[in-house]
Design an enzyme around this catalytic site. Structure first.
Site, PDB file in Angstrom:
ATOM      1  N   ASN A   8      17.802  10.542  39.966  1.00  0.00           N
ATOM      2  CA  ASN A   8      17.787   9.747  38.738  1.00  0.00           C
ATOM      3  C   ASN A   8      17.907  10.710  37.566  1.00  0.00           C
ATOM      4  OD1 ASN A   8      17.230   8.131  36.532  1.00  0.00           O
ATOM      5  ND2 ASN A   8      15.467   7.119  37.440  1.00  0.00           N
ATOM      6  N   LYS A  15      14.864  13.155  37.903  1.00  0.00           N
ATOM      7  CA  LYS A  15      13.801  12.765  38.826  1.00  0.00           C
ATOM      8  C   LYS A  15      14.401  12.680  40.229  1.00  0.00           C
ATOM      9  CE  LYS A  15      11.075   9.807  35.721  1.00  0.00           C
ATOM     10  NZ  LYS A  15      10.546   8.425  35.545  1.00  0.00           N
ATOM     11  N   ARG A  65      21.396   7.134  40.322  1.00  0.00           N
ATOM     12  CA  ARG A  65      21.372   6.256  39.160  1.00  0.00           C
ATOM     13  C   ARG A  65      22.588   6.586  38.295  1.00  0.00           C
ATOM     14  NH1 ARG A  65      18.468   7.393  33.536  1.00  0.00           N
ATOM     15  NH2 ARG A  65      18.607   5.335  32.571  1.00  0.00           N
ATOM     16  N   HIS A 154      18.413  -0.538  31.757  1.00  0.00           N
ATOM     17  CA  HIS A 154      17.123  -0.613  32.464  1.00  0.00           C
ATOM     18  C   HIS A 154      17.170  -1.657  33.574  1.00  0.00           C
ATOM     19  CE1 HIS A 154      14.937   1.022  28.635  1.00  0.00           C
ATOM     20  NE2 HIS A 154      15.247   2.020  29.460  1.00  0.00           N
ATOM     21  N   LEU A 183       8.727  -0.847  28.248  1.00  0.00           N
ATOM     22  CA  LEU A 183       8.380  -0.142  27.015  1.00  0.00           C
ATOM     23  C   LEU A 183       8.061   1.309  27.330  1.00  0.00           C
ATOM     24  CD1 LEU A 183       5.976  -2.834  25.472  1.00  0.00           C
ATOM     25  CD2 LEU A 183       8.471  -2.675  25.273  1.00  0.00           C
ATOM     26  N   ASN A 185       9.931   5.525  26.240  1.00  0.00           N
ATOM     27  CA  ASN A 185      10.643   6.154  25.125  1.00  0.00           C
ATOM     28  C   ASN A 185      11.902   5.350  24.796  1.00  0.00           C
ATOM     29  OD1 ASN A 185      10.760   8.347  23.195  1.00  0.00           O
ATOM     30  ND2 ASN A 185      12.556   9.055  24.314  1.00  0.00           N
ATOM     31  N   ARG A 215      14.964   5.754  18.869  1.00  0.00           N
ATOM     32  CA  ARG A 215      16.058   4.859  18.510  1.00  0.00           C
ATOM     33  C   ARG A 215      15.550   3.734  17.617  1.00  0.00           C
ATOM     34  NH1 ARG A 215      17.222   4.392  24.573  1.00  0.00           N
ATOM     35  NH2 ARG A 215      18.406   6.280  25.069  1.00  0.00           N
ATOM     36  N   ASP A 256       5.713   9.774  20.469  1.00  0.00           N
ATOM     37  CA  ASP A 256       4.758   9.472  21.532  1.00  0.00           C
ATOM     38  C   ASP A 256       3.789   8.390  21.046  1.00  0.00           C
ATOM     39  OD1 ASP A 256       2.581   9.485  23.360  1.00  0.00           O
ATOM     40  OD2 ASP A 256       3.084  11.527  23.968  1.00  0.00           O
ATOM     41  N   MET A 257       3.800   7.229  21.716  1.00  0.00           N
ATOM     42  CA  MET A 257       2.940   6.132  21.283  1.00  0.00           C
ATOM     43  C   MET A 257       1.466   6.518  21.323  1.00  0.00           C
ATOM     44  SD  MET A 257       2.479   3.122  20.067  1.00  0.00           S
ATOM     45  CE  MET A 257       4.017   2.183  20.162  1.00  0.00           C
ATOM     46  N   GLY A 304       5.923   3.563  30.462  1.00  0.00           N
ATOM     47  CA  GLY A 304       4.821   4.341  29.923  1.00  0.00           C
ATOM     48  C   GLY A 304       3.958   3.629  28.906  1.00  0.00           C
ATOM     49  N   GLY A 306       4.216   0.262  28.082  1.00  0.00           N
ATOM     50  CA  GLY A 306       3.864  -1.051  28.599  1.00  0.00           C
ATOM     51  C   GLY A 306       2.708  -1.025  29.573  1.00  0.00           C
ATOM     52  N   GLU A 356      11.714   2.652  39.437  1.00  0.00           N
ATOM     53  CA  GLU A 356      13.170   2.597  39.481  1.00  0.00           C
ATOM     54  C   GLU A 356      13.723   3.319  40.699  1.00  0.00           C
ATOM     55  OE1 GLU A 356      15.020   2.837  35.256  1.00  0.00           O
ATOM     56  OE2 GLU A 356      13.095   3.885  35.127  1.00  0.00           O
TER      57      GLU A 356
END
Length: 370
Positions: A8, A15, A65, A154, A183, A185, A215, A256-257, A304, A306, A356
């Site tokens: 991926n 990954k 992917r 996605h 949800l 990055n 974005r 970063d949230m 991440g 979500g 995924e």
């Protein structure tokens, strides 16, 4: 046919997962590819390193992917020279992603010439979008000439999470209407009716839709014209601004949230505004997709942010009680795959860990078994 390797590739990482049936034999992520002082020089070097370190005896196939399949690829396919050429022709639609996906494909085909390889497309799950959902209201001849339409992304995540939501609720997948919220990055919403995508927030590219780490998401196109005419910014500068210097990063200086939430809790007004903008956008999509589906059985948060940001889940669904949507504070603060809505709620709200790579492995096995 049990051992499957999944690659991926993202813009700066790869990954990998090695499966034997449902069991993960090996996994990891190579990060900071091409960055000074970072990881490997490029994606080809990264994939070579991965293949060199793994025990690939008895490997049945490799699943790759691929971000953009355009109009051509509506399902996973075995990779041959013609498929590689077609993916190369789609690079203008995904210039940041398809080239690195192709790099992994090239290296794996060279290193494992006798092993079947399968391309699994992010866009494929959204080929079920109705034409009214996929069509932009611009001149049809121009749109057809330049392949301008909503493709969505996605897809492997939305497919996995919507199926997993049905399992958690012990409901038939074909009968469930779900809104999935990926949800991370990158972020996108999807309305899934009976296992089929009928609406999604990302469009021709991953730029449209929800607010993301870097974005902008939805934006009046006039902003672009204004920056070109008044700011004298060229196309590449505007592209960089909207894809790499906007979203949470543009509003707060960080993408970063977790950092945004910490600053918000400390009273930082910029972080508070960014959080409100982020969640308000999600609320709007949930309401719109509720209307499109007509009936919603479940809303599933994943990726991440979500999966780990309870405050985002609560704020994004706040005020939707009249639609049967609510979040229970105690359940919301838990961990793992779970229902976070109150007992007996009309709409089940869930947290579902996305996988995924497992979805890519499943689709790869299906192609090889056909």
């Amino acid at each position: 046919m049990s051992r499957i390797l999944v690659l991926n590739s993202g813009s700066s990482s790869v990954k990998y997962r090695l499966y034997d049936g449902d069991q993960v034999l090996d996994k990891g992520t190579v990060e900071r590819i091409g960055e000074p002082g970072g990881g490997p020089a490029d994606h080809e070097a990264a994939v070579r390193d991965i293949l060199d370190r793994l025990d690939l005896d008895g490997l049945a196939g490799v699943g790759h992917r691929v971000v953009h399949g355009g109009r051509r690829f509506s399902s996973p396919v075995r990779i041959d020279d013609a498929v590689v050429t077609a993916i190369e022709e789609l690079v203008p639609l995904a210039p940041l992603h398809n080239p690195v996906n192709l790099a992994g494909i090239r290296v794996a085909r060279e290193a494992l010439p006798d092993t079947p390889q399968v391309a699994v497309f992010d866009t494929a799950f959204h080929h079920t979008l109705p034409e009214a959902a996929a069509t932009y209201a611009i001149d049809r001849a121009t749109a057809d000439r330049y392949d301008i339409r909503r493709y969505g992304f996605h897809g492997t995540s939305h497919a996995y999470v919507s199926r997993r939501a049905a399992e958690l609720l012990d409901r038939p997948y074909a009968e469930l209407n779900t809104i999935t919220l990926h949800l991370g990055n990158g972020a996108s919403a999807c309305a899934v009716r009976g296992g089929r995508s009928v609406a999604t927030s990302m469009g021709m590219s991953p730029l449209e839709g929800l607010v993301m780490g870097t974005r902008s998401g939805d934006l009046d196109p006039t902003v672009i014209f204004h920056l070109r005419r008044e700011g004298r910014m060229d196309v590449d500068e505007i592209d960089d601004l909207l894809n790499h210097r906007s979203g949470l990063l543009g509003l707060t200086g960080v993408n970063d949230m977790r950092e945004v939430l910490a600053r918000r809790d400390a009273g930082d007004p910029d972080a508070t505004l960014a959080f409100d903008v982020y969640c308000r956008r999600i609320t709007g999509y949930v309401g719109a997709y509720y209307a499109l589906l007509g009936r919603v059985d479940a809303i599933a948060f994943t990726a991440g942010v979500g999966e780990h940001a309870a405050a985002v889940r609560a704020a994004s669904l706040a005020g939707l009680d009249r639609l049967g949507i609510a979040v229970d504070p105690t359940r919301n603060d838990g961990t793992g795959d779970r229902v976070v809505s109150p007992a007996g709620a009309e709409v089940a709200v869930l947290v579902v860990g996305t996988d995924e790579e497992r979805e890519i492995a499943r689709e790869t096995r299906d192609v090889l078994a056909a």
